[in-house]
Write an enzyme that holds these catalytic residues in place. Sequence first.
Site, mmCIF file in Angstrom:
data_model
loop_
_atom_site.group_PDB
_atom_site.id
_atom_site.type_symbol
_atom_site.label_atom_id
_atom_site.label_comp_id
_atom_site.label_asym_id
_atom_site.label_seq_id
_atom_site.Cartn_x
_atom_site.Cartn_y
_atom_site.Cartn_z
ATOM 1 N N ARG A 81 35.220 53.262 33.019
ATOM 2 C CA ARG A 81 36.581 52.795 32.772
ATOM 3 C C ARG A 81 36.508 51.363 32.257
ATOM 4 N NH1 ARG A 81 41.023 50.402 36.734
ATOM 5 N NH2 ARG A 81 42.589 50.153 35.118
ATOM 6 N N HIS A 125 45.177 45.691 30.470
ATOM 7 C CA HIS A 125 44.676 45.106 31.721
ATOM 8 C C HIS A 125 44.925 43.596 31.627
ATOM 9 C CE1 HIS A 125 41.796 45.892 35.267
ATOM 10 N NE2 HIS A 125 42.183 44.628 35.380
ATOM 11 N N GLU A 170 47.779 48.122 37.223
ATOM 12 C CA GLU A 170 48.425 47.334 38.281
ATOM 13 C C GLU A 170 49.611 46.503 37.789
ATOM 14 O OE1 GLU A 170 45.803 44.914 40.637
ATOM 15 O OE2 GLU A 170 44.366 46.520 40.945
ATOM 16 N N ASN A 298 44.466 52.240 42.570
ATOM 17 C CA ASN A 298 43.520 51.195 42.998
ATOM 18 C C ASN A 298 43.791 50.895 44.456
ATOM 19 O OD1 ASN A 298 42.801 51.103 40.324
ATOM 20 N ND2 ASN A 298 43.521 49.015 39.959
ATOM 21 N N TYR A 300 42.332 48.351 47.722
ATOM 22 C CA TYR A 300 41.417 47.328 48.251
ATOM 23 C C TYR A 300 41.612 47.081 49.737
ATOM 24 C CZ TYR A 300 39.881 46.349 43.549
ATOM 25 O OH TYR A 300 39.311 46.476 42.300
ATOM 26 N N GLU A 371 40.004 52.019 40.921
ATOM 27 C CA GLU A 371 39.296 50.817 41.378
ATOM 28 C C GLU A 371 39.190 50.841 42.891
ATOM 29 O OE1 GLU A 371 40.856 46.955 40.271
ATOM 30 O OE2 GLU A 371 41.258 47.651 38.237
HETATM 31 O O1 IFM Z 1 39.461 42.045 39.383
HETATM 32 C C1 IFM Z 1 40.615 42.694 39.747
HETATM 33 C C2 IFM Z 1 41.045 43.679 38.677
HETATM 34 O O2 IFM Z 1 41.201 43.058 37.449
HETATM 35 C C3 IFM Z 1 42.344 44.338 39.060
HETATM 36 N N1 IFM Z 1 42.280 44.895 40.383
HETATM 37 C C4 IFM Z 1 41.782 44.059 41.435
HETATM 38 C C5 IFM Z 1 40.452 43.455 41.039
HETATM 39 C C6 IFM Z 1 39.911 42.566 42.171
HETATM 40 O O3 IFM Z 1 40.794 41.510 42.439
#
Ligand code: IFM
Length: 467
Positions: A81, A125, A170, A298, A300, A371
């Site tokens: 990606r 992006h 995002e 995504n 985290y 992600e």
């Molecule tokens: O680096 C970023 C990415 O560009 C978008 N999602 C979160 C990642 C980590 O902060």
Amino acid sequence: MEAEELALRVPKGFRFGVATAAFQIEGAVREDGRGLSGWDDFTRQPGRILNGDTADTADDHYHRVAEDLTLMKRLGVDAYRFSISWPRVIPDGGHRVNAAGLAFYDRLVDQLLEAGISPTATLYHWDTPLPLEQAGGWLNRNTAERLAEYASVLGSALGDRVDQWITLNEPATVTLLGYGLGVHAPGKALLFDGLPSAHHQLLAHGLAAQALRAAGVKGGIGVTNVHMPVVPASDSAEDALFAQLFDLLQNRIYADPVLLGHYPEVSGPLAEIFAALSEQSAEDLAIIHQPLDFYGLNYYAPAKIAAGGGIATGNSEEAAAMSGLPFRLESWPDHPVTAFDWPVVPEYFGVALTEQVERYGQALPPVYITENGTSCFDQLADGEVADQARIDYLAGHLAAAFEATAPGGPASAMDLRGYYCWSLLDNFEWAAGYSQRFGLVYVDFETLTRTPKKSYDWYRRLIAASR
Ligand code: IFM
């Protein structure tokens, strides 16, 4: 967890990949006719980026594609990606296409296919062409029309070979950090007045999806939202209210219109905040609500929300900016944190997936994790980077995802098809500059030498053992 043990839980046909973004890795910002982006401008403004870092060179990927492809081949990924730099392809954001810029991605796609790696291309992006940014960026509806025109150019040029298209990455982060708090480009601290930027991005998604389809692209079309499960810090009614507000701001106002065709209905004390969205026309919502071949997610970390402003956890720029809001992010004292100070709570990945199923049910297309990964305090010593914390993060999160989506799991109704690790390389981490390393491959930002970390080897073994 050993890679081979985790591999036993990987569903058949599951796709493993790695993800990057143009602005974070390419460098070569003035080459071959590339125009400037809002981020190029932002990085030049004093005090915006930690240590005054810029992305002028970044990983120099533009000149090192061959080396980076070799790293991907050795890793054994099914898919890559990457994002396409809008100002490299359309320098002024208008109608003139920069053939040299487009040729870079044309070659990249061919090289990926030759290497047996499926190309997954993100259109946007975050690198808005500077003239569009200066004309209001995502506060200006015209930016959505321009993204659709760019999508049409890409669809015609690459549509016969790209396997998956992601319109936006995002939009929540762009609106919250770029237009709400001003810690990302374009640096506007408008708080809730930044919300029209969300609507225009979503409109851009819908128009771009239509443009790609009109161009006859062969690949699937989707969008990527980031999802943070939100919990209130206490049982108090105030914390519950602000947790609801954060969930709306971070998650729902992006996912609901894309998947359900309407903004969330908000009543009571929060209604006024979202008036700019709830007043949008049915025509716009129909454009935003395009059929999707897949949904990109995504993930985290989760968020714990308490009423009242003040010092938030996380990176200090953001913390300072957040003090203007009526709520704050609380820490997770019983859990480890990443180098970014984000809580590591793998089971919340399962919660994130379960929330998709609960909220969107039948409206949820097949899902790809586009992600997931972590920043660590990586040290290169004797030619090695022993990033056990990253291995633990990846193993814990993948295990949680497979558990939640397995038969009998709370998210078993989800058709989870793949996972892209963020990121292949250490890279330019936006306002944090080069201080946060997310890569499976260590990059020495002086020499640009690449050194695969222990996590690279772990991911390679996981992929190999899953076949
Ligand atoms: O680096 C970023 C990415 O560009 C978008 N999602 C979160 C990642 C980590 O902060």
